[in-house]
Each structure stands twice: as C-alpha cells, then as structure tokens.
Design an enzyme around this catalytic site. Structure first.
Site: not given
Ligand code: XMP
Length: 219
Positions: A63, A118, A121, A149, A170-171, A177
């Site tokens: 990402g 990227d 979350d 987020k 969700f972006v 992606d």
């Molecule tokens: P965590 O929850 O571990 O998430 O902090 C990190 C990874 O989850 C993916 N992620 C997303 N990918 N849109 C995406 O395309 C989103 O809104 C999103 N939220 C989480 C991403 O790979 C990130 O590095």
C-alpha cells in the site's frame, strides 16, 4: 522534536469523483494536489527530525507504493530503502494475525529507522512490526503514515508523522486497495459501500464477510 500528529479531523471540501470512478468511489477525500502538498510538508518535518543523519526507510508492501515514491523524492538526507511484506489473515478482518511475505534485508542495528505505512487503522500492524524492528536494536525508530483512522485504534500506537487523520471510512486509491483494485487512483477516495455489500465483489476476498472491510493488509 517530533511534531505531534494532528488529532482533529479537518473538514475538507470534497472534489468531484472523476467520471470513470463514479460508480465505485463515493467521494474524494483528498485530491492529488492536496496529497502532493501534504507529502512535501511531511518530508520537511522528517528532515527536521533526522537532521541529515543517514536513515533506513522500511516501507510496508504494497500500500505504500505511491506514498513512498512521492515522499522520498522530497527527502534530501542520505537514506537507504528496504521493504517488508505483511499480510493479515484470518476470519473476517479482525484476527490480527500477521504473516510476513517479505523480510527485511538491510541491517538496522544502531541505525535511525523510519517505518512507513499507508494507513494506521486498528494499529495491530504497526504494533507488531515495531516490536519486530525493535528486536533488531536500531538506534531509534520513527513512524510515518499517510492516513490515520484514529477512531478505530485497538493497539496503543501512534505515528510520529501523519499525513491526514481521517474518519472511519474504507478508503482506496493512492496505493490503497480493495481486493487489489484501485491502487492506481491518484486521489484517496471513500469506497462506495455497494462495492463490499454485494456478494459478488465481497467474494473476491476469500473468507471475508460482505461488510465494510476493516483491516486487511495485502502484500
Ligand atoms: P491496522 O488495522 O493493522 O491496519 O492498523 C493497517 C493495514 O490495514 C489496511 N487498511 C486499509 N486498506 N483502506 C485500505 O485500502 C482502508 O481504509 C484500510 N484500513 C486498513 C492497510 O493495508 C493498512 O496498512
């Protein structure tokens, strides 16, 4: 001193979604121009922090591809680049089980490291990757994410450099992606809920429920 990440989510005037993506992207969160401006600012903040010390940048696949490419061309301090591949698997989106699909090759012992992702979350990915990197005894580690987020955080982790705090949508785009699609969009947009509410598209990701994707890193 590391600048504190902004926690207030600014109201951004939405730009029109390009015609080609109107059925799939609900609205544009950040345009290519907004991203470019913020990435330049981030590079300035990072340079101020590292003061011309040689950096090892560790970037998480896949990402970060666009963000990293844009960020490093604005960094004029000496740096070396490496990648880690991380995938999260399990039932639904919340298992938190990480699988490394590419390990680090550079030696980070005693080095200044900047970990780039990227989006932050739940924080599970960064939390685990940071623990793995810390075990390699770098001199220090700072983290940089394009998007944060904030409302979804589960792990106690913050990024040192944040492009934009965002609400819980969700972006996709600018490297991010959904089922490996949309990475090529030059903007960051909110994926239209119909894209993951219909059985057909939800089935693209094996084992995932037809609901809003939460956390899934694919490498
Ligand atoms: P965590 O929850 O571990 O998430 O902090 C990190 C990874 O989850 C993916 N992620 C997303 N990918 N849109 C995406 O395309 C989103 O809104 C999103 N939220 C989480 C991403 O790979 C990130 O590095």
């Amino acid at each position: 001193m590391t600048p504190k990440p902004a926690t207030v989510i600014p109201r951004v005037r939405s730009r029109p979604v390009p015609a080609r993506w109107q059925g799939e992207v609900e609205h544009v969160l950040f345009s290519d121009r907004q991203i470019a401006r913020r990435v330049r600012e981030l590079a300035t903040e990072i340079e101020a922090e590292f003061q011309d010390r040689e950096l090892v940048i560790v970037s998480l696949l896949n990402g970060t591809v666009m963000f990293l490419a844009d960020l490093i061309r604005h960094l004029s301090l000496p740096l070396r680049l490496d990648f880690m591949g991380v995938s999260s698997y399990g039932a639904g989106t919340e298992s938190g089980e990480l699988v490394y699909t590419k390990e680090l090759r550079l030696d980070v012992r005693g080095r200044d490291v900047l970990l780039v992702d990227d989006i932050l979350d739940t924080g599970r990915t960064l939390h685990k990757v940071l623990a793995k990197l810390r075990a390699l005894k770098p001199r220090r580690i700072k983290t940089c994410v394009l998007l944060d987020k904030v409302a979804r955080r589960v792990e106690k982790v913050q990024a040192d450099f944040v492009g934009f705090p965002i609400p819980d949508h969700f972006v996709v785009g600018y490297g991010l992606d959904y089922a490996e699609r949309y990475r090529n969009l030059p903007f960051v947009g909110v994926l239209h809920p119909r894209m993951y509410q219909t059985g057909a598209d939800a089935a693209v990701i094996a084992g995932r429920p037809a609901k809003k994707p939460g956390t899934r890193k694919s490498a």
